[in-house]
Design an enzyme around this catalytic site. Structure first.
Site, short mmCIF file in Angstrom:
data_model
loop_
_atom_site.label_atom_id
_atom_site.label_comp_id
_atom_site.label_asym_id
_atom_site.label_seq_id
_atom_site.Cartn_x
_atom_site.Cartn_y
_atom_site.Cartn_z
N ARG A 13 31.14 35.11 40.82
CA ARG A 13 32.03 35.08 39.64
C ARG A 13 31.68 36.24 38.70
NH1 ARG A 13 31.68 35.21 34.29
NH2 ARG A 13 29.82 33.92 34.39
N ASP A 14 30.58 36.14 37.98
CA ASP A 14 30.23 37.20 37.03
C ASP A 14 30.01 38.53 37.77
OD1 ASP A 14 29.60 38.29 34.57
OD2 ASP A 14 27.97 36.89 34.13
N HIS A 205 20.92 33.32 30.49
CA HIS A 205 21.92 34.11 31.24
C HIS A 205 21.80 35.55 30.73
CE1 HIS A 205 26.14 34.54 33.03
NE2 HIS A 205 26.10 35.60 32.23
N HIS A 207 22.00 39.63 31.03
CA HIS A 207 22.49 40.86 31.67
C HIS A 207 21.40 41.92 31.50
CE1 HIS A 207 26.67 39.81 32.81
NE2 HIS A 207 26.43 38.80 31.98
N CYS A 238 31.07 41.98 32.35
CA CYS A 238 32.25 41.28 31.85
C CYS A 238 33.31 42.32 31.49
CB CYS A 238 31.91 40.43 30.63
SG CYS A 238 33.36 39.70 29.86
N ASN A 247 24.24 41.02 35.80
CA ASN A 247 23.18 40.07 35.46
C ASN A 247 21.89 40.53 36.11
OD1 ASN A 247 25.88 38.51 35.94
ND2 ASN A 247 24.72 37.27 34.52
P1 HMG Z 1 46.42 33.84 26.22
O1 HMG Z 1 47.28 34.97 26.63
O2 HMG Z 1 46.04 33.71 24.78
O3 HMG Z 1 46.97 32.44 26.75
O4 HMG Z 1 45.09 33.90 27.10
P2 HMG Z 1 48.27 31.65 26.48
O5 HMG Z 1 47.87 30.21 26.36
O6 HMG Z 1 49.06 32.27 25.35
O7 HMG Z 1 49.07 31.85 27.84
C1 HMG Z 1 49.51 33.12 28.25
C2 HMG Z 1 49.74 33.10 29.75
O8 HMG Z 1 48.53 32.82 30.44
C3 HMG Z 1 50.73 32.03 30.19
O9 HMG Z 1 51.39 32.52 31.36
C4 HMG Z 1 49.82 30.90 30.61
O10 HMG Z 1 50.39 30.02 31.52
C5 HMG Z 1 48.68 31.66 31.25
P3 HMG Z 1 52.83 33.23 31.29
O11 HMG Z 1 53.71 32.17 30.68
O12 HMG Z 1 52.67 34.43 30.41
O13 HMG Z 1 53.12 33.55 32.73
N1 HMG Z 1 47.40 30.90 31.26
C6 HMG Z 1 46.65 30.72 32.36
N2 HMG Z 1 46.80 31.16 33.63
C7 HMG Z 1 45.84 30.81 34.50
N3 HMG Z 1 44.75 30.09 34.17
C8 HMG Z 1 44.59 29.64 32.91
C9 HMG Z 1 45.57 29.97 31.95
N4 HMG Z 1 45.68 29.69 30.64
C10 HMG Z 1 46.84 30.25 30.23
N5 HMG Z 1 43.50 28.92 32.62
C11 HMG Z 1 43.21 32.91 28.18
C12 HMG Z 1 44.06 32.96 26.93
C13 HMG Z 1 41.96 32.09 27.85
C14 HMG Z 1 43.98 32.24 29.30
C15 HMG Z 1 42.84 34.36 28.59
O14 HMG Z 1 42.32 35.01 27.49
C16 HMG Z 1 41.87 34.41 29.73
O15 HMG Z 1 42.19 34.07 30.85
N6 HMG Z 1 40.63 34.88 29.46
C17 HMG Z 1 39.58 34.88 30.46
C18 HMG Z 1 38.64 36.00 30.22
C19 HMG Z 1 37.53 35.94 31.23
O16 HMG Z 1 37.63 35.32 32.28
N7 HMG Z 1 36.42 36.64 30.92
C20 HMG Z 1 35.29 36.70 31.79
C21 HMG Z 1 34.57 35.40 31.92
S1 HMG Z 1 33.51 35.05 30.53
C22 HMG Z 1 32.08 35.98 30.85
O17 HMG Z 1 32.03 36.79 31.76
C23 HMG Z 1 30.89 35.72 30.00
C24 HMG Z 1 29.82 34.88 30.71
O18 HMG Z 1 29.39 35.51 31.92
C25 HMG Z 1 28.62 34.73 29.77
C26 HMG Z 1 28.17 36.08 29.19
O19 HMG Z 1 27.60 36.89 29.95
O20 HMG Z 1 28.45 36.28 28.01
C27 HMG Z 1 30.34 33.48 31.06
MG MG Z 2 27.84 37.00 32.07
#
Ligand code: HMG
Ligand code: MG
Length: 304
Positions: A13-14, A205, A207, A238, A247
């Site tokens: 994933r990450d 966690h 990096h 990310c 990481n």
């Molecule tokens: P948004 O645009 O504000 O969402 O995104 P919305 O509710 O306005 O919806 C917009 C569109 O997204 C719609 O589709 C929804 O259906 C769809 P459309 O009508 O335009 O076709 N949607 C989804 N589709 C699939 N799965 C869903 C979903 N929710 C809404 N769950 C949202 C908000 C949270 C969805 C967006 O910002 C997003 O997906 N962000 C994810 C970012 C991400 O994955 N980042 C990396 C992971 S975190 C990380 O790496 C940190 C970590 O490792 C710890 C660290 O190191 O810090 C964990």
């Molecule tokens: Mg991370």
């Protein structure tokens, strides 16, 4: 008595979410199987996030359908909201992870909402998870520094960690998202959080952008943490934390923990083979120093 430490493998994933080249679902599934063979029991398999935001995780349904289930092996997936949670559970997810940030800037850039709004979105996720018997892990990003807001106060991290704990996270993983922490900045943060969440329910966690992650694991271990997130071959970053690298490498953490006398259940040789395999598949050098050292010691014929 033998100490035990648990590793949460976040490579699939990450590790992969930020890759620009498209990686086939088959490669991801083979990576997961190789990680299981090395002894990993908690493997973050995918993210149920918007494919527009993180295209590399768009094959989450195919991943869930292709996973091989083994006794005692958990495949948590990331879910930012109820929509993602419901889609994950429909595909058989037994564990999910919600991810909040201790900084407003990163929260906006990563999930397009404030910290408070993100917690509001998680409430129905925790409720549904409780009803369905799904385990929830919580992340706090930017527990040290934020790429947008700068240094983050330990009290702010403790606030968010406490909220995730009270909502029902079985564990809260504290993330040094951009890899700037040193034990000097990490320990005051851990002290602040540990006043609100039991140390046994905390994970680190880290990096490795500045090469400090392994030092931070040592410091955290000394503080009492026994759960660490890491990524095979040090893959990762990310997409919404520019410049942050992968990481800490799983191979390095396993070597370290075994050296500290902790048992992990992981076979380092098989893990090194797995890291060499995925590095070759992605056409890059491993980010693991331990892997490089151990491979250099092998007879020339022994190829992973
Ligand atoms: P948004 O645009 O504000 O969402 O995104 P919305 O509710 O306005 O919806 C917009 C569109 O997204 C719609 O589709 C929804 O259906 C769809 P459309 O009508 O335009 O076709 N949607 C989804 N589709 C699939 N799965 C869903 C979903 N929710 C809404 N769950 C949202 C908000 C949270 C969805 C967006 O910002 C997003 O997906 N962000 C994810 C970012 C991400 O994955 N980042 C990396 C992971 S975190 C990380 O790496 C940190 C970590 O490792 C710890 C660290 O190191 O810090 C964990
Ligand atoms: Mg991370």
């Amino acid at each position: 008595m033998m100490e035990h430490a648990r590793i949460v493998e976040v490579g699939p994933r990450d590790g992969l979410q930020n890759e620009k080249q498209s990686i086939s679902t088959a490669t991801k599934l083979e990576l997961i199987e190789r990680l299981v063979a090395a002894g990993l029991r908690d493997i973050e398999a995918a993210s149920f996030v918007s494919p527009k935001w993180v295209p590399q995780m768009a094959d989450h349904v195919e991943i869930m359908r292709g996973l091989v289930h083994h006794d005692g092996v958990n495949y948590p997936v990331l879910t930012p909201n109820l929509k993602g949670f419901e889609a994950a559970v429909a595909e058989g997810a037994k564990e999910v992870a919600v991810f909040a940030s201790a900084s407003e800037g990163f929260s906006q850039k990563n999930i397009n909402c404030s910290i408070d709004e993100s917690i509001d979105r998680f409430v129905p996720v925790f409720e549904a998870a409780r009803r369905l018997g799904v385990r929830v892990r919580g992340y706090v990003s930017c527990a040290i520094d934020c790429p947008y807001d700068g240094a983050i106060a330990p009290g702010k991290v403790a606030d968010v960690a406490q909220r995730l704990h009270e909502l029902g996270s079985y564990e809260v993983s504290l993330a040094d998202t951009i890899g700037t922490a040193t034990p000097g900045s990490l320990l005051p943060m851990l002290e602040a959080v540990a006043k609100r969440v039991p140390v046994a329910q905390l994970a680190g966690h880290y990096h490795d952008t500045y090469g400090m992650a392994i030092a931070n694991v040592v410091a955290s271990y000394g503080f009492g943490l026994r759960v660490f997130d890491s990524s095979i071959a040090g893959l990762g970053g990310c997409p919404y934390a520019k410049g942050a690298t992968g990481n800490v490498a799983t191979e390095d953490v396993v070597y370290l923990l075994h050296g500290l006398g902790a048992e992990t259940g992981i076979d380092l040789d098989v893990l090194v083979d797995c890291g060499a395999w995925i590095s070759a598949a992605l056409n890059r050098q491993t980010g693991s120093r331990v892997s490089r050292a151990l491979i250099a010691k092998r007879p020339a014929t022994a190829v992973a």
